[in-house]
Write an enzyme that holds these catalytic residues in place. Sequence first.
Site, short mmCIF file in Angstrom:
data_model
loop_
_atom_site.label_atom_id
_atom_site.label_comp_id
_atom_site.label_asym_id
_atom_site.label_seq_id
_atom_site.Cartn_x
_atom_site.Cartn_y
_atom_site.Cartn_z
N GLY A 1 -5.08 -3.14 -14.15
CA GLY A 1 -6.64 -2.56 -14.53
C GLY A 1 -7.78 -3.42 -14.85
O GLY A 1 -7.72 -3.98 -16.09
N LYS B 1 0.76 -1.33 0.08
CA LYS B 1 -0.09 -0.24 0.06
C LYS B 1 0.78 1.16 0.04
O LYS B 1 2.21 1.23 0.42
CB LYS B 1 -0.95 0.02 1.32
CG LYS B 1 -1.71 1.35 1.24
CD LYS B 1 -2.73 0.82 2.40
CE LYS B 1 -3.58 2.24 3.04
NZ LYS B 1 -4.31 2.59 1.60
N ASN C 1 4.00 6.71 -6.79
CA ASN C 1 2.82 6.94 -7.31
C ASN C 1 2.83 8.56 -7.40
O ASN C 1 2.60 9.31 -6.46
CB ASN C 1 1.76 6.73 -6.28
CG ASN C 1 0.33 6.77 -6.46
OD1 ASN C 1 0.12 7.38 -7.48
ND2 ASN C 1 -0.46 6.68 -5.54
N GLY D 1 -5.49 -6.20 -8.63
CA GLY D 1 -6.08 -5.23 -7.66
C GLY D 1 -7.44 -5.39 -7.19
O GLY D 1 -7.49 -6.49 -6.09
N THR D 2 -8.50 -5.01 -7.61
CA THR D 2 -9.86 -5.08 -7.09
C THR D 2 -10.26 -6.67 -6.84
O THR D 2 -11.10 -6.90 -6.19
CB THR D 2 -10.80 -4.37 -7.91
OG1 THR D 2 -10.32 -3.14 -8.00
CG2 THR D 2 -12.07 -4.38 -7.44
N CYS E 1 -0.49 11.85 -6.89
CA CYS E 1 -1.18 12.38 -5.59
C CYS E 1 -0.98 13.95 -5.87
O CYS E 1 -0.34 14.36 -6.59
CB CYS E 1 -0.04 12.04 -4.53
SG CYS E 1 0.35 10.41 -3.84
N ASN F 1 -13.21 4.19 -4.95
CA ASN F 1 -12.83 4.33 -3.91
C ASN F 1 -12.12 5.78 -4.03
O ASN F 1 -11.67 6.42 -4.70
CB ASN F 1 -11.59 3.52 -3.54
CG ASN F 1 -10.38 3.74 -3.84
OD1 ASN F 1 -9.57 4.68 -3.16
ND2 ASN F 1 -10.00 3.42 -5.12
#
Length: 302
Positions: free
Chosen positions: A242, A45, A126, A264-265, A129, A69
Site C-alpha cells: 500500500g 495479475k 483475492n 504496486g503502483t 471480488c 483504477n
Amino acid sequence: MTNMKVNLGGLAMKNPVTTASGTFAAGMEYAAFVDVARLGAVTTKGVSLNGWEGNATPRICETPSGMLNSIGLQNPGVAHLKEVELPWLESVGATVIVNVSGHSFDEYVQVIEALEEAPVDAYEVNISCPNVDAGGMTMGCHAPSVERVVSLCRQATKRPLIVKLTPNVTDVTEIAKAAEAAGADAISLINTLLGMAVDARTRRPKLARVVGGLSGPAVKPVALRMVWECSRAVGVPILGMGGITTAEDAIEFILCGATAIAVGTANFMDPLSTMRIIDGIERYCDENGIDDINELRGALLC
C-alpha cells in the site's frame, strides 16, 4: 552480507520483495528492466477460470499522490496463464505467486485445481471480488464468506495459501482472524481503498463505473495501520502493501509486522522500483548492522 531470506507461510523467498497483483502482469513486460528471478517472488495479475473483459473505459485516472483504477480484473483466463506466462516464469527461475480471482466460491476452487500441476509456488486468494453466490456481496467484507472460500481453497491445495484482504471494512482484524481460522498460511493487505474522482468542468465522474480502487502513496498511512493491527491479531505471516515506493517505506511495513512487502503502483512510475527497493533494503541493513532482515519484523518501538 545481510540474510535477506524470509518465509511467508511456507513460501521461501530469497528476499522480502514481491509485486502487487495487477501492477506487474506476470513479469514478461518488465523483463527488459527488472531481473525477475531476483525478486523474492512474482505475484501475477489476478486470474479467473475463463477470461474476463473487464470494465468499461475510462477506468484509470491519476489522483494526488496516487491513482484510481476500475479495471475489473481483466484477464485472458487460467489456460492462457498456464500456456504462456507460467512456462516463461519457470524458464527464468522466478518464484511464483498466482493471484486467484472468482465470481463464486466454486470458481476459486476450479482455478486452483487447474493450476495444481503447474509450476506455481503459492496462491494469493483475492477475496475482494463480488460474490455472485451471495447476491453480489463482496466476499472479503463478510467473515462467514471469508471462512467458507478460504476453507474450500485450503481443501483444494497443500501449497501456501495467502489471503488478500480488503481495507473497506469496519474491523480488518475480524476478517484476518476469519482467514486464519479457515486455514490461511498468510494474509496480504491492503487491497485498494474505494474512492472516486470528479471532473468539475463536465460535471461527470472520471471513471466509467464512478468508483474505483485508490492506490499509491496516498494510502500508505492506512496500510501501515492495518498491517500493524493485524500483526497483533493473528499468528500467520503478513505480506504488506500500500503505497510502497522506497526502501524506507518497505522497512516501515516490516517494522509494523510484515514478513514481506509488495510493490504496486510504483511499478507504473518507475519500472525499476523493485530492484531499487531491494538494493535499498540491503543498504539499510548494512548501515544499521542488521545481520538478518527478520530481526526487523515487528520491531516498532511504541
